[in-house]
Design an enzyme around this catalytic site. Structure first.
Site, short mmCIF file in Angstrom:
data_model
loop_
_atom_site.label_atom_id
_atom_site.label_comp_id
_atom_site.label_asym_id
_atom_site.label_seq_id
_atom_site.Cartn_x
_atom_site.Cartn_y
_atom_site.Cartn_z
N HIS A 96 -1.19 -10.08 -3.53
CA HIS A 96 -2.08 -9.27 -4.36
C HIS A 96 -2.89 -10.11 -5.35
O HIS A 96 -3.06 -9.71 -6.51
CB HIS A 96 -1.25 -8.20 -5.07
N HIS B 43 3.35 -0.17 -2.79
CA HIS B 43 3.70 -1.59 -2.92
C HIS B 43 5.20 -1.84 -3.10
O HIS B 43 5.62 -2.66 -3.92
CB HIS B 43 2.96 -2.22 -4.10
N ASN C 85 0.81 -1.21 0.00
CA ASN C 85 0.00 0.00 0.00
C ASN C 85 0.86 1.28 0.00
O ASN C 85 2.04 1.23 -0.28
CB ASN C 85 -1.01 0.00 1.14
N TYR D 158 -5.99 -11.35 -7.37
CA TYR D 158 -7.31 -10.85 -7.77
C TYR D 158 -8.19 -12.08 -7.92
O TYR D 158 -7.90 -12.95 -8.75
CB TYR D 158 -7.26 -10.16 -9.14
N GLU E 250 -6.35 -7.70 0.41
CA GLU E 250 -4.94 -7.63 0.79
C GLU E 250 -4.85 -7.41 2.30
O GLU E 250 -5.10 -6.30 2.77
CB GLU E 250 -4.26 -6.46 0.06
C1 BGC Z 1 -4.21 -0.42 -4.59
C2 BGC Z 1 -4.82 0.15 -5.84
C3 BGC Z 1 -3.90 -0.17 -6.98
C4 BGC Z 1 -3.75 -1.68 -7.06
C5 BGC Z 1 -2.81 -2.10 -8.15
C6 BGC Z 1 -4.14 -1.89 -4.76
O1 BGC Z 1 -3.60 -2.48 -3.63
O2 BGC Z 1 -4.92 -0.06 -3.44
O3 BGC Z 1 -5.01 1.55 -5.73
O4 BGC Z 1 -4.38 0.32 -8.18
O5 BGC Z 1 -3.28 -2.17 -5.84
O6 BGC Z 1 -1.63 -1.42 -8.10
#
Ligand code: BGC
Length: 363
Positions: free
Chosen positions: A198, A125, A99, A200, A327
């Site tokens: 991360h 990140h 973050n 999805y 996350e």
């Molecule tokens: C963030 C998003 C970002 C995404 C991919 C997430 O953890 O909060 O704002 O676009 O990651 O980078």
């Protein structure tokens, strides 16, 4: 009357791990792809490039496997100009700090540190080359369950962070269809750390182009309010009466239009220790996901920046809200927020944290 078919035998087998080459990095190193099966229907593929989960197969209510994460079949997918430009971090390990850190700057023991800024004026990140972009050392573990131990030594000063950080992450498939991620880190100088993954998820396994029809429940009575660069203001606001209230299950799409940009926020999790914090369910396939963690927060991101420019596995075009992330983490910008739980790690201390994504079905 049709005989009832038993679900179990179709995917019951022995737990196993196999390894294969996954392709070459631009610097000539070879990445590997590991396939772990728990013998009970859960299969995960993980590459040591970025510690990235590329595939995660879980059974639906009829026992049919479906791939429930976004990603690519080949390493090239993670190096395409479109992917590098979009920077969605599909399935990757995130570090040193998951973050945002406001303006990439923080103070520690009276010294100011400047980090790489890669998200407008903020650090996101781990910076320009975070843990998602490095090649991890791998050790295969089979006892008590199929697992991979990934290790990385982040040199002092990498992306601006103080201290040599020695990191280990174990991905394990549990017998009850959990992907358990155990994070560990030590340092030789006082530093900060906030590790996460991360992935999805789209529990429809490719049947639905977006996750707006997924049900979500979050055990969180408050969330961290953010400014227009998604950095917390410091306020922890009650979710009651707002579109952030997922204390009872709601469809992700139900109130998303009331949240400018979509969900991309940190929820303040109730309770302490390793506990159930989130549940998602996809009604048409019956797949469910329970998230357990010992962390104080979770960033629920509804894939708002996906825009159809990436085509993933099985030719699926990843449009807006094609997947959602949960996350588990310390709160964003903690190093600049003295009232948030601390992310400081000192020499002699061990950072350790566990998160588990457990898959099931609801009929
Ligand atoms: C963030 C998003 C970002 C995404 C991919 C997430 O953890 O909060 O704002 O676009 O990651 O980078």
């Amino acid at each position: 009357m049709q005989p009832k078919t038993s679900l179990a035998p179709a995917f019951m087998s022995q737990p196993s791990i196999t390894a294969a080459d996954f392709g070459q990095l631009p610097d000539g190193q070879t990445a590997q792809l590991f396939t772990l099966r728990n013998g009970r229907g859960l299969e995960v593929r993980i590459t040591n490039y970025g510690g990235t989960v590329t595939h995660l197969l879980a059974p639906d209510k009829d026992g049919q496997p479906g791939d429930v994460v976004l990603g690519f079949d080949s390493l090239d997918g993670y190096f395409s100009p479109e992917y590098q430009q979009a920077g969605p971090y599909f399935g990757a390990l995130i570090g040193r700090f998951g973050n945002r850190i406001a303006r990439g700057r923080f103070e520690l023991d009276g010294q100011t540190y400047e980090l790489a800024t890669n998200n407008g004026s903020n650090h996101l990140h781990g910076g320009l080359r975070g843990f998602d972009k490095v090649l991890w050392q791998v050790e295969v573990l089979v006892d008590p369950a199929p697992a991979l131990r990934l290790s990385y030594i982040s040199p002092d000063g990498e992306e601006g962070y103080p201290g040599t950080l020695t990191v280990s992450v174990v991905y394990m498939l549990t017998p009850d269809n959990g992907l358990r991620i155990s994070y560990g880190a030590t340092t030789d100088k006082t530093t900060i750390v906030n590790l996460t993954n991360h992935c999805y998820f789209n529990l429809s396994g490719g049947a639905r182009p977006d996750v707006l029809g997924h049900e979500l429940q979050l055990r969180a009575a408050r969330y961290t309010v953010v400014d227009d660069t998604l950095v917390p203001t410091g306020e922890l606001r009650p979710v009651a009466g707002t579109p952030f209230d997922f204390t009872a299950p709601h469809l992700i799409g139900e109130r998303i239009a009331q949240v400018p940009g979509g969900y991309d926020h940190n929820w303040v999790l109730g309770g302490n220790g390793f506990r159930l914090v989130a549940t998602a369910a996809e009604p048409t396939t019956g797949r469910t996901l329970d998230v357990y963690t010992d962390q104080p927060g979770v960033q629920c991101y509804s894939g708002n920046f996906l825009d159809g420019s990436l085509t993933g596995k099985n030719g699926l075009v990843y449009g807006k809200h094609a997947g959602f992330c949960l996350e588990t983490q310390h709160f964003p910008d903690s190093p600049n927020q003295p009232d948030f739980p601390s992310t400081v790690l000192r020499p002699g201390e061990l950072f350790s944290s566990v998160t588990e994504y457990r898959f099931g079905v609801k009929r």
